[in-house]
Design a protein around this motif. Structure first.
Motif, PDB file in Angstrom:
ATOM      1  N   SER A   1       0.893  -1.109   0.150  1.00  0.00           N
ATOM      2  CA  SER A   1      -0.017  -0.090  -0.018  1.00  0.00           C
ATOM      3  C   SER A   1       0.786   1.241   0.026  1.00  0.00           C
ATOM      4  N   PRO A   2       1.290   1.607  -1.115  1.00  0.00           N
ATOM      5  CA  PRO A   2       2.316   2.824  -0.996  1.00  0.00           C
ATOM      6  C   PRO A   2       1.652   4.090  -0.981  1.00  0.00           C
TER       7      PRO A   2
ATOM      8  N   GLU B   1      16.233   8.752  -7.237  1.00  0.00           N
ATOM      9  CA  GLU B   1      14.751   8.603  -7.929  1.00  0.00           C
ATOM     10  C   GLU B   1      14.845   8.181  -9.342  1.00  0.00           C
ATOM     11  N   VAL B   2      15.619   8.984 -10.044  1.00  0.00           N
ATOM     12  CA  VAL B   2      15.728   8.684 -11.384  1.00  0.00           C
ATOM     13  C   VAL B   2      16.284   7.056 -11.731  1.00  0.00           C
ATOM     14  N   ALA B   3      17.332   6.915 -10.930  1.00  0.00           N
ATOM     15  CA  ALA B   3      17.688   5.433 -11.178  1.00  0.00           C
ATOM     16  C   ALA B   3      16.545   4.456 -10.743  1.00  0.00           C
TER      17      ALA B   3
ATOM     18  N   VAL C   1       4.666  11.749 -10.638  1.00  0.00           N
ATOM     19  CA  VAL C   1       4.070  11.184  -9.375  1.00  0.00           C
ATOM     20  C   VAL C   1       4.753   9.920  -9.071  1.00  0.00           C
ATOM     21  N   LEU C   2       5.139  10.168  -7.734  1.00  0.00           N
ATOM     22  CA  LEU C   2       6.155   9.031  -7.257  1.00  0.00           C
ATOM     23  C   LEU C   2       5.107   7.906  -6.358  1.00  0.00           C
TER      24      LEU C   2
ATOM     25  N   ASP D   1       8.344   1.282   3.642  1.00  0.00           N
ATOM     26  CA  ASP D   1       9.664   1.155   4.251  1.00  0.00           C
ATOM     27  C   ASP D   1      10.848   1.887   3.319  1.00  0.00           C
ATOM     28  N   GLY D   2      10.170   2.783   2.442  1.00  0.00           N
ATOM     29  CA  GLY D   2      11.122   3.785   1.653  1.00  0.00           C
ATOM     30  C   GLY D   2      11.276   3.589   0.077  1.00  0.00           C
TER      31      GLY D   2
END
Length: 161
Positions: A23-24, A38-40, A69-70, A75-76
């Motif tokens: 559940s992100p 983030e790009v990687a 949108v990320l 847990d990260g």
């Protein structure tokens, strides 16, 4: 457009039946705010979903986007993303253009991407006198958002357009 990767892993139904869902949470960032991590992670997700992904082409495409949108695991780590840009013509409505989207399988059934994308779209709508959405859909999972978010949309299966 990248060709779909032939999957050798479990089907989405198998993954969901096994209870391996996440559940992100979501966030929206300008493209300029993205860090290399983030790009990687976005590139890794994209490569897991599509064949023959060229890193320089991926990065060049991302450079032309306005926002991302990320989707974040509790847990990260990043587990999904969707890019968007807004075209600003000399006259007529501004156009929100959906870009690449990639979501890891165990997050497919989460509403987080829809919530994050709608939040970004509504913020753009507040800034524009008129805003149209150009959706380039590669499959029915993406197309289903047209009637969900917009009363007036084309094509429509329920009436001639």
């Amino acid at each position: 457009m990248y060709p779909s990767r032939t999957s050798t892993g479990p089907s989405p139904a198998d993954t969901l039946a096994a209870g391996a869902r996440v559940s992100p949470t979501w966030s929206v960032s300008s493209r300029e705010e993205l860090g290399e991590a983030e790009v990687a992670a976005m590139l890794r997700i994209h490569r897991s979903l599509y064949a023959r992904v060229d890193e320089s082409r991926f990065r060049a495409d991302l450079a032309g986007k306005d926002e991302v949108v990320l989707l974040w695991r509790a847990d990260g780590p990043l587990c999904g993303y969707s890019t968007l840009t807004v075209e600003r013509p000399a006259e007529g409505p501004w156009v929100l253009v959906s870009g690449d989207t990639g979501v890891e399988r165990d997050a497919w059934c989460s509403p987080a991407l829809a919530h994050g994308w709608l939040s970004a779209a509504l913020r753009w709508r507040e800034r524009c006198a008129a805003l149209d959405w150009l959706l380039l859909a590669g499959g029915p999972r993406t197309y289903r958002f047209l009637p969900l978010f917009f009363a007036a949309h084309w094509p429509r299966p329920d009436r001639p357009t």
